[in-house]
Enzyme design. Structure first.
Site, PDB file in Angstrom:
ATOM      1  N   LEU A 253     -15.847   4.852  -3.503  1.00 37.64           N
ATOM      2  CA  LEU A 253     -16.773   3.803  -2.987  1.00 37.64           C
ATOM      3  C   LEU A 253     -17.545   3.276  -3.968  1.00 37.64           C
ATOM      4  O   LEU A 253     -18.670   2.514  -3.610  1.00 37.64           O
ATOM      5  CB  LEU A 253     -17.809   4.538  -1.755  1.00 37.64           C
ATOM      6  CG  LEU A 253     -17.252   4.819  -0.533  1.00 37.64           C
ATOM      7  CD1 LEU A 253     -18.124   5.297   0.606  1.00 37.64           C
ATOM      8  CD2 LEU A 253     -16.670   3.534   0.111  1.00 37.64           C
ATOM      9  N   CYS A 263      -0.074   4.752  -9.880  1.00 37.08           N
ATOM     10  CA  CYS A 263       0.194   5.165  -8.493  1.00 37.08           C
ATOM     11  C   CYS A 263      -0.318   4.163  -7.573  1.00 37.08           C
ATOM     12  O   CYS A 263       0.767   3.647  -6.509  1.00 37.08           O
ATOM     13  CB  CYS A 263      -0.713   6.517  -8.229  1.00 37.08           C
ATOM     14  SG  CYS A 263      -0.275   7.987  -9.193  1.00 37.08           S
ATOM     15  N   ARG A 331      -1.098   0.963 -17.151  1.00 33.55           N
ATOM     16  CA  ARG A 331      -0.134   0.507 -16.273  1.00 33.55           C
ATOM     17  C   ARG A 331      -0.967  -0.019 -15.122  1.00 33.55           C
ATOM     18  O   ARG A 331      -1.757   0.497 -14.616  1.00 33.55           O
ATOM     19  CB  ARG A 331       0.813   1.710 -15.771  1.00 33.55           C
ATOM     20  CG  ARG A 331       1.866   2.072 -16.546  1.00 33.55           C
ATOM     21  CD  ARG A 331       2.579   3.097 -16.181  1.00 33.55           C
ATOM     22  NE  ARG A 331       2.072   4.562 -16.275  1.00 33.55           N
ATOM     23  CZ  ARG A 331       2.231   5.551 -15.541  1.00 33.55           C
ATOM     24  NH1 ARG A 331       3.664   5.556 -15.299  1.00 33.55           N
ATOM     25  NH2 ARG A 331       1.709   6.713 -15.957  1.00 33.55           N
TER      26      ARG A 331
END
Length: 447
Positions: A253, A263, A331
């Site tokens: 949060l 991912c 990435r």
């Protein structure tokens, strides 16, 4: 147990080393001879705290081996983990399963003993069925089982996550496969870590559902942060206020420039494509993907606004390049879209990251890389904190002000409060707080 691990990327290397740490005899296999040679000299190709020491210790103890010889690795092995990449296909966003299928075929061709083949990679629902068909077609005589055992490793804390998991999810279809998996994870079961046995397809979907839900939390809080900036609210207080509800939880949060890494971007997109293929579109996940891509690019406009939208020819100092701290992974890092957006406006970029600069060169062009944060901000018209490395939490702003052309700080990770920066003489902007109230808002208290 003797176990082969195919693939020494992030997941394969961490999994293999940690399984060796608990006493299994692990042989890690990869086609990249140079990578294997480095590992056999205890040089780890990725940055993960503590990993290099564990490689050296387990190699010395005889529990861990590295080779390019798959047949040798499979000899007398009872299990083989597939831990190869499943990147997004550029053409359509589906997970590229070619590496999975190639690994399955190679295992089938080289195996001589009954084998449990365990898919550790993140794959769409039904991949295990296709792997089973590949092995069966390639080697009708081979006795084997296919298992799904997805990883839940956070980069920067991967060893901790493997050695002290919040859950281990195992998708099996036979009693034999369950028995072998129970033996592999016996050291973890003995310590009371939860192990969930489900069918293979449930296991495959669990991984995607978990990552997409976390991405949802991040996209949601970033949307709320946008609202905070125009209504006079403080996103830190909002995050804490809703996170104290145990039904919501405080993690994921923290408002910021958007999620990245190996991912969340590819997994959310792969889940969207899977749902579309089955004519059950996940509209919520589709929106998350869109929100995140827009937000990363929008951060460059926030930076330009702090420079009164006159950034052409200006020097911008970027502090932090990797998608998160304690990793060298670039990435899908938000910094890429931010820097490219600024370059499109005509800025000159200087950048510093404690671990990610070498990898950043594969993704970004026309950047001057610096050897420290102080060197990075020299003569800069604005400095931008993109990644929350610990060393950026205690920057010497009195000195930084004397080095910069203009004392402008854009804090995309909310590491600082406006009062301390105002006292030093900085123009300061963070995320989720309106500019006019950054200085005067109350601090968030735990009391």
């Amino acid at each position: 147990m003797k176990i082969a691990v195919i693939g020494v990327g992030y997941v394969g290397l961490v999994s293999g080393v940690c399984l060796a740490e608990v006493g299994h005899e692990i042989t890690c296999v990869d086609l990249d001879q140079a990578k294997i040679d480095k590992l056999n000299q205890n040089h780890v190709p990725i940055y993960e705290r503590g990993l290099e020491d564990m490689v050296a210790a387990n190699r010395a103890a005889g529990h861990l081996h590295f080779t390019t010889d798959l047949a040798a690795a499979l000899k007398d092995a009872e299990a083989a983990f597939i831990a190869v990449g499943t990147p997004s296909r550029e053409s359509d966003g589906h997970a590229d399963l070619s590496y999975i299928y190639a690994a399955a075929k190679n295992i089938a061709e080289q195996a001589t003993d009954p084998l449990v083949i365990i898919n550790k990679s993140t794959v769409p629902v039904g991949t295990g069925d296709e792997v089973e068909n590949i092995v069966k077609t390639t080697r009708p005589d081979l006795q084997f089982d296919i298992v799904s055992n997805p990883e839940f490793l956070r980069e920067g804390a991967a060893i901790e996550d493997f050695m002290a998991p919040d859950r281990i999810v195992i998708g099996v279809e036979t009693d034999h496969a369950r028995k072998v998996m129970a033996e592999i994870y016996a050291p973890f079961a003995a310590q009371g870590y939860p192990i969930l046995y489900v069918n293979r397809r449930t296991s495959e979907l669990t991984k995607y559902a978990a990552n997409s839900f976390l991405a949802l939390k991040l996209a949601y809080i970033n949307e709320v942060a946008e609202l905070c900036e125009v209504v006079g609210a403080d996103i830190k207080g909002v995050s804490k206020g809703i996170g104290l509800d145990p039904r919501i939880g405080e993690k994921f949060l923290n408002a910021g420039p958007g999620y990245g890494g190996s991912c969340f971007p590819k997994d959310t997109l792969a889940l969207v494509r899977t749902a579309q293929d089955h004519e059950r579109p996940l509209r919520l996940i589709e929106m998350i993907v869109s929100i995140n891509e827009y937000r990363k690019r929008a951060m460059s406009r926030k930076i330009a606004q702090m420079c009164e939208n006159e950034v052409k020819g200006k020097k911008i100092a970027i502090l932090g390049l990797t998608f998160k701290p304690n990793t060298d992974d670039m990435r899908e890092a938000p910094s890429i879209a931010i820097i490219q957006g600024l370059q499109d406006m005509g800025t000159t970029i200087h950048a510093y990251d404690p671990e990610g600069m070498e990898n950043a060169k594969r993704y970004l062009n026309n950047i001057t890389y610096c050897d420290s944060a102080l060197a990075c901000v020299d003569s800069a018209d604005a400095a931008v904190i993109v990644t929350e490395w610990d060393e950026f939490r205690t920057l010497p702003f009195a000195e930084i002000k004397t080095r910069m052309r203009k004392p402008v700080l854009v804090d995309l990770r909310n590491l600082y409060d406006g009062q301390s920066l105002k006292a030093v003489g900085f123009d300061y902007q963070c995320v989720g707080r309106p500019q006019e109230t950054v200085i005067n808002s109350m601090p968030v208290s735990d009391d």
